[in-house]
Design a protein around this motif. Structure first.
Motif, mmCIF file in Angstrom:
data_model
loop_
_atom_site.group_PDB
_atom_site.id
_atom_site.type_symbol
_atom_site.label_atom_id
_atom_site.label_comp_id
_atom_site.label_asym_id
_atom_site.label_seq_id
_atom_site.Cartn_x
_atom_site.Cartn_y
_atom_site.Cartn_z
ATOM 1 N N GLU A 50 -0.633 35.759 -3.598
ATOM 2 C CA GLU A 50 -0.597 36.740 -2.520
ATOM 3 C C GLU A 50 0.784 36.691 -1.879
ATOM 4 O OE1 GLU A 50 -1.051 39.675 -0.501
ATOM 5 O OE2 GLU A 50 -2.884 39.176 -1.579
ATOM 6 N N THR A 51 1.170 37.811 -1.292
ATOM 7 C CA THR A 51 2.445 37.894 -0.582
ATOM 8 C C THR A 51 2.167 38.031 0.907
ATOM 9 O OG1 THR A 51 3.493 38.941 -2.484
ATOM 10 C CG2 THR A 51 4.599 39.182 -0.371
ATOM 11 N N VAL A 52 2.889 37.247 1.698
ATOM 12 C CA VAL A 52 2.771 37.290 3.156
ATOM 13 C C VAL A 52 4.167 37.483 3.725
ATOM 14 C CG1 VAL A 52 2.181 35.929 5.215
ATOM 15 C CG2 VAL A 52 0.703 35.845 3.202
ATOM 16 N N ASP A 53 4.283 38.406 4.690
ATOM 17 C CA ASP A 53 5.561 38.571 5.374
ATOM 18 C C ASP A 53 5.386 38.226 6.840
ATOM 19 O OD1 ASP A 53 4.296 40.812 6.464
ATOM 20 O OD2 ASP A 53 5.688 42.259 5.615
ATOM 21 N N CYS A 54 6.409 38.453 7.627
ATOM 22 C CA CYS A 54 6.388 38.127 9.046
ATOM 23 C C CYS A 54 7.025 39.300 9.785
ATOM 24 C CB CYS A 54 7.164 36.833 9.281
ATOM 25 S SG CYS A 54 7.030 36.207 10.961
ATOM 26 N N VAL A 55 6.317 39.816 10.784
ATOM 27 C CA VAL A 55 6.782 41.015 11.481
ATOM 28 C C VAL A 55 6.672 40.868 12.988
ATOM 29 C CG1 VAL A 55 6.225 42.586 9.576
ATOM 30 C CG2 VAL A 55 4.500 42.089 11.299
ATOM 31 N N PRO A 56 7.608 41.511 13.713
ATOM 32 C CA PRO A 56 7.502 41.514 15.173
ATOM 33 C C PRO A 56 6.544 42.626 15.618
ATOM 34 C CG PRO A 56 9.538 42.584 14.513
ATOM 35 C CD PRO A 56 8.860 42.115 13.262
ATOM 36 N N LEU A 57 5.557 42.254 16.414
ATOM 37 C CA LEU A 57 4.631 43.220 16.996
ATOM 38 C C LEU A 57 4.729 43.110 18.518
ATOM 39 C CD1 LEU A 57 1.576 42.606 14.617
ATOM 40 C CD2 LEU A 57 3.276 44.446 14.487
ATOM 41 N N ALA A 58 3.956 43.877 19.228
ATOM 42 C CA ALA A 58 4.054 43.919 20.692
ATOM 43 C C ALA A 58 3.887 42.545 21.342
ATOM 44 C CB ALA A 58 3.023 44.894 21.250
ATOM 45 N N ASP A 59 3.029 41.688 20.771
ATOM 46 C CA ASP A 59 2.735 40.391 21.384
ATOM 47 C C ASP A 59 3.501 39.226 20.774
ATOM 48 O OD1 ASP A 59 0.907 41.629 23.102
ATOM 49 O OD2 ASP A 59 -0.732 41.400 21.677
ATOM 50 N N GLY A 60 4.506 39.500 19.944
ATOM 51 C CA GLY A 60 5.292 38.435 19.323
ATOM 52 C C GLY A 60 5.413 38.631 17.824
ATOM 53 N N TRP A 61 5.762 37.540 17.133
ATOM 54 C CA TRP A 61 5.905 37.572 15.673
ATOM 55 C C TRP A 61 4.601 37.154 15.029
ATOM 56 C CZ3 TRP A 61 10.139 38.932 12.677
ATOM 57 C CH2 TRP A 61 11.292 39.249 13.383
ATOM 58 N N PHE A 62 4.232 37.856 13.951
ATOM 59 C CA PHE A 62 2.971 37.593 13.265
ATOM 60 C C PHE A 62 3.172 37.555 11.753
ATOM 61 C CE2 PHE A 62 1.710 39.158 17.331
ATOM 62 C CZ PHE A 62 0.508 38.527 17.613
ATOM 63 N N ASP A 89 1.968 29.704 15.292
ATOM 64 C CA ASP A 89 0.959 28.750 14.833
ATOM 65 C C ASP A 89 0.851 28.797 13.302
ATOM 66 O OD1 ASP A 89 -1.130 26.975 14.531
ATOM 67 O OD2 ASP A 89 -2.479 27.997 15.931
ATOM 68 N N PRO A 90 1.898 28.306 12.609
ATOM 69 C CA PRO A 90 1.888 28.374 11.151
ATOM 70 C C PRO A 90 0.774 27.548 10.516
ATOM 71 C CG PRO A 90 3.747 27.068 11.899
ATOM 72 C CD PRO A 90 3.125 27.690 13.115
ATOM 73 N N ALA A 91 0.318 26.486 11.188
ATOM 74 C CA ALA A 91 -0.757 25.664 10.623
ATOM 75 C C ALA A 91 -2.052 26.466 10.524
ATOM 76 C CB ALA A 91 -0.966 24.404 11.463
ATOM 77 N N LEU A 92 -2.372 27.226 11.553
ATOM 78 C CA LEU A 92 -3.587 28.040 11.534
ATOM 79 C C LEU A 92 -3.471 29.150 10.489
ATOM 80 C CD1 LEU A 92 -6.377 28.690 12.640
ATOM 81 C CD2 LEU A 92 -5.277 30.046 14.430
ATOM 82 N N LYS A 112 8.549 27.842 8.073
ATOM 83 C CA LYS A 112 7.538 26.997 8.727
ATOM 84 C C LYS A 112 6.188 27.157 8.037
ATOM 85 C CE LYS A 112 9.728 25.099 12.200
ATOM 86 N NZ LYS A 112 9.928 23.646 12.224
ATOM 87 N N LEU A 113 5.837 28.396 7.698
ATOM 88 C CA LEU A 113 4.582 28.654 7.003
ATOM 89 C C LEU A 113 4.595 28.018 5.616
ATOM 90 C CD1 LEU A 113 1.810 29.990 6.868
ATOM 91 C CD2 LEU A 113 2.956 32.097 6.124
ATOM 92 N N ALA A 114 5.710 28.113 4.913
ATOM 93 C CA ALA A 114 5.822 27.520 3.573
ATOM 94 C C ALA A 114 5.567 26.017 3.626
ATOM 95 C CB ALA A 114 7.203 27.810 2.979
ATOM 96 N N GLN A 115 6.096 25.330 4.634
ATOM 97 C CA GLN A 115 5.873 23.886 4.776
ATOM 98 C C GLN A 115 4.383 23.580 4.925
ATOM 99 O OE1 GLN A 115 8.298 22.874 8.166
ATOM 100 N NE2 GLN A 115 10.112 22.507 6.918
ATOM 101 N N GLU A 116 3.705 24.373 5.754
ATOM 102 C CA GLU A 116 2.271 24.169 5.979
ATOM 103 C C GLU A 116 1.460 24.446 4.709
ATOM 104 O OE1 GLU A 116 0.655 22.935 8.559
ATOM 105 O OE2 GLU A 116 2.362 22.774 9.915
ATOM 106 N N LEU A 117 1.841 25.493 3.981
ATOM 107 C CA LEU A 117 1.129 25.836 2.746
ATOM 108 C C LEU A 117 1.321 24.760 1.686
ATOM 109 C CD1 LEU A 117 2.027 29.612 2.723
ATOM 110 C CD2 LEU A 117 -0.282 28.666 2.967
ATOM 111 N N GLU A 118 2.547 24.268 1.553
ATOM 112 C CA GLU A 118 2.838 23.238 0.562
ATOM 113 C C GLU A 118 2.112 21.940 0.896
ATOM 114 O OE1 GLU A 118 7.117 23.424 0.431
ATOM 115 O OE2 GLU A 118 7.058 25.217 -0.843
#
Length: 90
Positions: free
Chosen positions: A49-61, A75-78, A16-22
């Motif tokens: 830059e490298t970005v990953d996605c991780v589960p934290l206490a309040d959800g995925w970030f 919110d991949p657009a933000l 989802k993030l890749a779509q927004e970045l492209e």
């Protein structure tokens, strides 16, 4: 069902993030193990830059390579807007 539901979720959010970045003119390449995006500006190929996605206490970030949170994976657009701003500012 996949034996690795976390990896599936991570890959889904990164897609989802890749779509927004492209859509913003950036290049985003998914690295498989561990799942992460290699993001670059095709106009200035030296900036990446490298970005990953991780589960934290309040959800995925989404998270920068140095561990700082970029934004909520829901919110991949933000997150893409923040990433594009950082890459443009370098």
């Amino acid at each position: 069902m996949s034996a690795m539901p976390r990896e599936h979720t991570r890959t889904y959010f990164l897609g989802k993030l890749a779509q927004e970045l492209e859509a913003r003119g950036l290049t985003a390449i998914l690295r498989a193990h561990p799942p992460a995006l290699r993001i670059s500006d095709p106009d200035t190929a030296i900036l990446a830059e490298t970005v990953d996605c991780v589960p934290l206490a309040d959800g995925w970030f989404y998270r920068w390579s140095w561990g700082e949170v970029v934004g909520l994976a829901d919110d991949p657009a933000l997150a893409a807007q923040r990433i594009a701003k950082v890459l443009a500012g370098r």
